[in-house]
Enzyme design. Structure first.
Site, mmCIF file in Angstrom:
data_model
loop_
_atom_site.group_PDB
_atom_site.id
_atom_site.type_symbol
_atom_site.label_atom_id
_atom_site.label_comp_id
_atom_site.label_asym_id
_atom_site.label_seq_id
_atom_site.Cartn_x
_atom_site.Cartn_y
_atom_site.Cartn_z
ATOM 1 N N ASP A 131 0.845 -1.189 0.000
ATOM 2 C CA ASP A 131 0.000 0.000 0.000
ATOM 3 C C ASP A 131 0.888 1.249 0.000
ATOM 4 O O ASP A 131 2.112 1.154 -0.130
ATOM 5 C CB ASP A 131 -0.963 -0.014 1.196
ATOM 6 C CG ASP A 131 -0.250 -0.060 2.546
ATOM 7 O OD1 ASP A 131 0.949 0.289 2.621
ATOM 8 O OD2 ASP A 131 -0.910 -0.430 3.527
ATOM 9 N N GLN A 132 0.291 2.404 0.180
ATOM 10 C CA GLN A 132 1.040 3.660 0.123
ATOM 11 C C GLN A 132 2.107 3.764 1.208
ATOM 12 O O GLN A 132 3.099 4.460 1.055
ATOM 13 C CB GLN A 132 0.066 4.836 0.226
ATOM 14 C CG GLN A 132 0.702 6.162 -0.069
ATOM 15 C CD GLN A 132 -0.323 7.283 -0.129
ATOM 16 O OE1 GLN A 132 -1.480 7.093 0.233
ATOM 17 N NE2 GLN A 132 0.091 8.440 -0.577
#
Length: 143
Positions: free
Chosen positions: A18-19
């Site tokens: 994810d980010q």
């Protein structure tokens, strides 16, 4: 007696995170699939060969316990072994271990039914006794 454990190493790819650079939780199921595919391949058998024999292994249940996250570029070992085995069902067990510090990140299990190509249950011990016996020896820890 401890079952035979097969280890396959992967590196967490950017697309799996994810980010925050943390491996997205659903990707562990993909890693479980890699583990069981390579477990079977290591024995000289492939999923394709099982399917050509008319044996499918659909997932009936999956369980995952998250302990710590894997992060982008971590190398992890997928440890896979046969848990429970019956003539109609099979459970694979997994551990995901970060290589750098040997930290246990994730544990899990997937339960599979033995079915034919129409997804009707079969007794593997009758239809493919050689495959069943091979799985049984892995479960008992015999080479």
């Amino acid at each position: 007696m401890r079952p035979i454990i097969f280890t396959h190493r992967v590196r967490a790819r950017y697309q799996e995170t994810d980010q925050m650079g943390v491996v997205y939780h659903a990707n562990y199921l993909n890693w479980f699939e890699v583990g069981r595919t390579e477990f079977i391949r290591h024995a000289g058998l492939t999923y394709r060969e099982l399917e050509e024999k008319g044996i499918l292994l659909p997932v009936m249940d999956a369980r995952i316990t998250y302990k710590k996250p894997a992060k982008y570029d971590d190398e992890v070992d997928i440890r896979t072994w046969v848990g429970l085995l019956s003539p109609v069902r099979l459970t694979f067990c997994y551990e995901i271990i970060r290589v750098a510090d040997q930290e246990l990140l994730v544990t899990g299990e997937t339960m599979h039914a033995f079915t034919n190509s129409d997804l009707k249950p079969i007794r593997l011990s009758r239809s493919e006794p050689i495959v069943y016996e091979w799985l049984a020896t892995k479960n008992k820890g015999e080479e």
